[in-house]
Design a protein around this motif. Structure first.
Motif, PDB file in Angstrom:
ATOM      1  N   TRP A 312      -7.733  -4.841   5.882  1.00 50.96           N
ATOM      2  CA  TRP A 312      -8.180  -5.446   4.791  1.00 50.96           C
ATOM      3  C   TRP A 312      -8.898  -6.990   4.605  1.00 50.96           C
ATOM      4  CZ3 TRP A 312      -4.222  -9.139   0.700  1.00 50.96           C
ATOM      5  CH2 TRP A 312      -4.948  -8.707  -0.405  1.00 50.96           C
ATOM      6  N   ASN A 313      -9.556  -6.886   3.972  1.00 52.88           N
ATOM      7  CA  ASN A 313     -10.330  -8.527   4.058  1.00 52.88           C
ATOM      8  C   ASN A 313     -10.458  -8.748   2.565  1.00 52.88           C
ATOM      9  OD1 ASN A 313     -10.952  -9.544   6.892  1.00 52.88           O
ATOM     10  ND2 ASN A 313     -11.831  -7.170   7.174  1.00 52.88           N
ATOM     11  N   PRO A 314      -9.432  -9.055   2.081  1.00 53.37           N
ATOM     12  CA  PRO A 314     -10.246  -9.952   0.504  1.00 53.37           C
ATOM     13  C   PRO A 314     -10.685 -10.690   0.818  1.00 53.37           C
ATOM     14  CG  PRO A 314      -7.832 -10.190   1.364  1.00 53.37           C
ATOM     15  CD  PRO A 314      -8.472  -9.825   2.269  1.00 53.37           C
ATOM     16  N   PRO A 315     -11.215 -11.442  -0.732  1.00 55.67           N
ATOM     17  CA  PRO A 315     -12.634 -12.878  -1.287  1.00 55.67           C
ATOM     18  C   PRO A 315     -11.531 -13.804  -0.395  1.00 55.67           C
ATOM     19  CG  PRO A 315     -12.706 -11.002  -2.837  1.00 55.67           C
ATOM     20  CD  PRO A 315     -11.525 -10.797  -2.112  1.00 55.67           C
ATOM     21  N   GLY A 316     -12.386 -14.592   0.012  1.00 53.87           N
ATOM     22  CA  GLY A 316     -11.690 -16.218   0.828  1.00 53.87           C
ATOM     23  C   GLY A 316     -10.720 -16.360   1.627  1.00 53.87           C
ATOM     24  N   PHE A 352       3.271   1.126  -4.686  1.00 49.73           N
ATOM     25  CA  PHE A 352       1.343   1.560  -4.005  1.00 49.73           C
ATOM     26  C   PHE A 352       2.373   1.919  -2.604  1.00 49.73           C
ATOM     27  CE2 PHE A 352      -2.786   0.178  -2.248  1.00 49.73           C
ATOM     28  CZ  PHE A 352      -3.620   1.479  -2.679  1.00 49.73           C
ATOM     29  N   ARG A 353       1.155   2.737  -2.345  1.00 46.99           N
ATOM     30  CA  ARG A 353       1.562   2.973  -0.853  1.00 46.99           C
ATOM     31  C   ARG A 353       0.166   3.613   0.098  1.00 46.99           C
ATOM     32  NH1 ARG A 353       5.428   5.735   2.628  1.00 46.99           N
ATOM     33  NH2 ARG A 353       4.207   7.829   3.691  1.00 46.99           N
ATOM     34  N   ILE A 354       0.083   3.231   0.962  1.00 48.93           N
ATOM     35  CA  ILE A 354      -1.470   3.026   1.239  1.00 48.93           C
ATOM     36  C   ILE A 354      -1.174   2.938   3.234  1.00 48.93           C
ATOM     37  CG2 ILE A 354      -1.483   0.830   2.061  1.00 48.93           C
ATOM     38  CD1 ILE A 354      -4.329   1.415   0.803  1.00 48.93           C
ATOM     39  N   ARG A 355      -1.891   3.992   4.025  1.00 51.89           N
ATOM     40  CA  ARG A 355      -1.629   3.673   5.486  1.00 51.89           C
ATOM     41  C   ARG A 355      -2.941   2.175   5.807  1.00 51.89           C
ATOM     42  NH1 ARG A 355      -3.655   8.880   5.645  1.00 51.89           N
ATOM     43  NH2 ARG A 355      -6.248   7.907   6.478  1.00 51.89           N
ATOM     44  N   ILE A 356      -2.418   1.951   7.201  1.00 55.56           N
ATOM     45  CA  ILE A 356      -3.536   0.602   7.185  1.00 55.56           C
ATOM     46  C   ILE A 356      -4.734   0.970   7.589  1.00 55.56           C
ATOM     47  CG2 ILE A 356      -3.896  -0.844   9.942  1.00 55.56           C
ATOM     48  CD1 ILE A 356      -0.722  -0.548  10.549  1.00 55.56           C
ATOM     49  N   ASP A 357      -5.852   2.229   8.450  1.00 59.25           N
ATOM     50  CA  ASP A 357      -6.634   2.221   7.724  1.00 59.25           C
ATOM     51  C   ASP A 357      -6.821   2.418   6.891  1.00 59.25           C
ATOM     52  OD1 ASP A 357      -5.103   4.837   7.844  1.00 59.25           O
ATOM     53  OD2 ASP A 357      -6.493   5.722   9.220  1.00 59.25           O
ATOM     54  N   GLU A 358      -6.404   2.675   5.905  1.00 64.50           N
ATOM     55  CA  GLU A 358      -6.942   3.039   4.110  1.00 64.50           C
ATOM     56  C   GLU A 358      -7.269   1.722   3.722  1.00 64.50           C
ATOM     57  OE1 GLU A 358      -4.855   7.370   3.080  1.00 64.50           O
ATOM     58  OE2 GLU A 358      -3.626   5.504   2.849  1.00 64.50           O
ATOM     59  N   THR A 359      -6.927   0.397   4.329  1.00 66.83           N
ATOM     60  CA  THR A 359      -7.062  -0.236   3.666  1.00 66.83           C
ATOM     61  C   THR A 359      -8.315  -1.319   3.480  1.00 66.83           C
ATOM     62  OG1 THR A 359      -6.929  -2.277   5.614  1.00 66.83           O
ATOM     63  CG2 THR A 359      -4.206  -1.897   4.075  1.00 66.83           C
ATOM     64  N   SER A 360      -9.048  -0.841   4.153  1.00 62.74           N
ATOM     65  CA  SER A 360     -10.827  -1.604   3.786  1.00 62.74           C
ATOM     66  C   SER A 360     -11.636  -0.281   3.242  1.00 62.74           C
ATOM     67  CB  SER A 360     -10.877  -1.173   5.614  1.00 62.74           C
ATOM     68  OG  SER A 360     -11.518   0.403   5.820  1.00 62.74           O
ATOM     69  N   ILE A 361     -11.181   0.742   2.442  1.00 64.51           N
ATOM     70  CA  ILE A 361     -10.987   2.076   2.054  1.00 64.51           C
ATOM     71  C   ILE A 361     -11.880   0.619   0.265  1.00 64.51           C
ATOM     72  CG2 ILE A 361     -11.774   3.376   0.867  1.00 64.51           C
ATOM     73  CD1 ILE A 361     -10.068   5.176   2.555  1.00 64.51           C
ATOM     74  N   LYS A 363     -11.300   0.829  -2.605  1.00 69.89           N
ATOM     75  CA  LYS A 363     -11.199   1.491  -4.460  1.00 69.89           C
ATOM     76  C   LYS A 363      -9.216   0.908  -4.152  1.00 69.89           C
ATOM     77  CE  LYS A 363     -10.745   6.379  -3.640  1.00 69.89           C
ATOM     78  NZ  LYS A 363     -10.814   7.761  -3.721  1.00 69.89           N
ATOM     79  N   ASP A 364      -9.040   1.324  -2.539  1.00 71.60           N
ATOM     80  CA  ASP A 364      -8.056   1.177  -2.218  1.00 71.60           C
ATOM     81  C   ASP A 364      -7.055  -0.182  -1.997  1.00 71.60           C
ATOM     82  OD1 ASP A 364      -6.867   3.729  -2.512  1.00 71.60           O
ATOM     83  OD2 ASP A 364      -7.258   4.181  -0.292  1.00 71.60           O
ATOM     84  N   SER A 365      -8.792  -1.162  -1.227  1.00 77.25           N
ATOM     85  CA  SER A 365      -8.489  -2.494  -1.364  1.00 77.25           C
ATOM     86  C   SER A 365      -8.478  -3.402  -2.501  1.00 77.25           C
ATOM     87  CB  SER A 365      -9.336  -2.874  -0.528  1.00 77.25           C
ATOM     88  OG  SER A 365      -9.651  -4.121  -0.281  1.00 77.25           O
ATOM     89  N   LYS A 366      -8.907  -2.777  -3.539  1.00 79.71           N
ATOM     90  CA  LYS A 366      -8.706  -3.449  -5.274  1.00 79.71           C
ATOM     91  C   LYS A 366      -7.753  -3.116  -5.044  1.00 79.71           C
ATOM     92  CE  LYS A 366     -13.959  -3.222  -5.996  1.00 79.71           C
ATOM     93  NZ  LYS A 366     -14.868  -2.687  -6.932  1.00 79.71           N
ATOM     94  N   VAL A 367      -6.821  -1.772  -5.554  1.00 78.29           N
ATOM     95  CA  VAL A 367      -5.724  -1.947  -5.565  1.00 78.29           C
ATOM     96  C   VAL A 367      -5.258  -2.328  -4.783  1.00 78.29           C
ATOM     97  CG1 VAL A 367      -4.341  -0.166  -6.479  1.00 78.29           C
ATOM     98  CG2 VAL A 367      -6.694   0.648  -6.849  1.00 78.29           C
ATOM     99  N   LEU A 368      -5.125  -2.685  -3.975  1.00 83.94           N
ATOM    100  CA  LEU A 368      -4.435  -3.246  -2.565  1.00 83.94           C
ATOM    101  C   LEU A 368      -3.697  -4.776  -3.520  1.00 83.94           C
ATOM    102  CD1 LEU A 368      -1.900  -3.460  -0.398  1.00 83.94           C
ATOM    103  CD2 LEU A 368      -3.760  -3.441   0.441  1.00 83.94           C
TER     104      LEU A 368
END
Length: 487
Positions: A312-316, A352-361, A363-368
């Protein structure tokens, strides 16, 4: 049924799915029931009452109030005039939907009612829950019969009228079929179940039953329903060893060492699987120093959060703090799931429930990013973690006399400083000098309360397991050129 506070009506249209929502619940929804014609929907949860809806237009139709705790089971009569509800307050209530009032309250259970099933004629119902017992109750006469005793709390009941039997799902991993007797004896004693045992069983796997966190705060020892033992590595997110049949307490005692590392997580096996909970107040409390890696400083909580958010790589997002670089990695499997939960110990509402490999998607990244707690976001984006905890201590020559009360010579160091570093300090700063070479490190022994300390022990371990009193820690050193004696 959702842990979100809305109910959704899904309709299919060729290859697409559209949804309409019944909004009104303020917390988790645990149960729903709908009439055969689909004109009335009932929903319930932690708010202790039942909401009624017209699902065709998602309109509220009323509330049924009367339970004092969470409502976990619902059933609506085929004609839509009556409703049954089971609650963790231990009662089952029969409601008139038209009058929106309680007709009868059944008090067959001493603990929570989690599951209900009603025969198609709406003449008898079956109820079960936390206490593992199942009752049959006549809706017209209120007469009840103690039918059976399960091996686990009853979570769901399925009535098979053709075979006159009940299928029960429980907190155990198997599903049992119980045959209903065709005749009942009026002399049946309520202290024993009418049906002695299940007629058939669909066996499941052996779920975990008990868990113990070991002293190194990296490993968790578990046993399943058959007494088989397993060792889990939290930082690796996987089971690393099967131990066969074990005595959990004895095995934990054999594996624990004399060390103190703060609790940075909690563990439970309520779902039959090992679940790790991270809370803001404790997550960053466990700093350790890896001497073998050049005194690298590691925070276990920060390490595992970085492992969970590695894709997961959020802005900043900034680069890691160079002070905390280490070759130790939190190598979690990419299919590892994690949840964001309101409340402590995972007992609140799941956001929210998510897998590690889904955090780069995307739409899921934005929800996270919208839901992730600030303290976790700051770790990922700003590398913010609490600084080290300090321990004050004194280091004095070994003596049988009581230590002086003077504060002169008071030192302070990180609580994870190991005794081998104290030995180096004594050699270089106290015993060594311009004209006096320091003694060999192996000739210096450190004591606390007249107990010799091992070089790998850290200050917090010494304070919690040896010193065990208030005030500043008092350490003593002893030089024995021929090699320090034990004891």
């Amino acid at each position: 049924v959702s842990t979100q506070s809305t109910g959704k009506n899904l309709t299919t249209n060729i290859n697409s799915v559209s949804a309409s929502m019944c909004e009104g619940h303020k917390d988790s929804i645990y149960s729903m029931a709908i009439t055969p014609c689909g004109n009335l929907l009932a929903s319930s949860g932690t708010e202790n009452f039942i909401r009624l809806w017209d699902p065709r237009i998602c309109a509220k139709k009323g509330k049924l109030r009367g339970h004092t705790q969470t409502v976990k089971a619902l059933a609506i009569s085929p004609d839509g005039t009556q409703l049954l509800s089971g609650s963790t307050d231990g009662t089952v209530k029969l409601w008139s939907i038209g009058q929106q009032r309680c007709i009868t309250t059944f008090r067959n259970h001493d603990q929570g009612v989690w599951a209900l099933a009603v025969d198609p004629e709406w003449t008898v119902f079956y109820s079960g829950g936390r206490e593992q017992t199942l009752f049959e109750t006549n809706l017209k006469t209120s007469e009840n019969t103690y039918m059976l005793k399960e091996n686990g709390s009853i979570l769901d009941i399925a009535l098979d009228k053709d075979t006159k039997s009940l299928w029960l799902g429980t907190t155990e991993t198997s599903v049992n079929r119980w045959s209903l007797p065709s005749s009942r004896s009026s002399a049946h004693a309520m202290e024993r179940p009418l049906v002695p045992g299940p007629g058939a069983t669909i066996k499941g796997g052996n779920g975990l039953k008990k868990a113990v966190i070991l002293s190194d705060k990296q490993h968790v020892l578990c046993t399943d329903s058959q007494g088989q033992g397993f060792l889990y590595n939290v930082l690796k997110g996987r089971r690393i060893k099967d131990l066969g049949k074990i005595d959990l307490k004895a095995e934990a005692e054999a594996r624990n060492r004399q060390e103190y590392i703060p609790n940075w997580f909690t563990a439970d096996v309520r779902t039959g699987m090992l679940t790790i909970h991270l809370d803001e107040g404790e997550c960053f409390s466990a700093w350790v120093c890896i001497v073998e890696e050049g005194d690298n400083k590691i925070n276990y909580g920060g390490l595992i959060l970085q492992g969970l958010l590695q894709h997961w790589n959020p802005p900043g997002t900034t680069q890691p703090d160079p002070d905390f670089k280490t070759t130790v990695q939190c190598d979690l499997p990419l299919h590892t799931p994690f949840s964001l939960v309101e409340g402590s110990d995972g007992c609140g509402r799941t956001l929210f429930r998510i897998r590690i490999d889904e955090t780069s998607i995307e739409k899921d990244s934005k929800v996270l990013e919208e839901l992730i707690p600030t303290w976790v976001h700051n770790l990922k984006v700003k590398n913010e973690m609490p600084r080290f905890t300090k321990i004050a201590f004194y280091i004095e020559p070994f003596s049988d006399d009581p230590p002086p009360k003077s504060r002169e010579g008071r030192l302070s160091a990180n609580d994870f400083l190991v005794i081998s570093k104290v030995i180096e300090y004594v050699a270089d700063k106290i015993l060594g000098g311009p004209d006096t070479p320091p003694p060999a490190l192996s000739d210096i022994a450190i004591f606390c309360n007249k107990q010799r300390l091992q070089p790998h022990m850290d200050l917090r371990t010494v304070k919690h397991t040896v010193w065990r009193s208030g005030g500043d820690l008092r350490l003593m050193y002893l030089v024995t050129p021929s090699g320090p004696a034990n004891g």
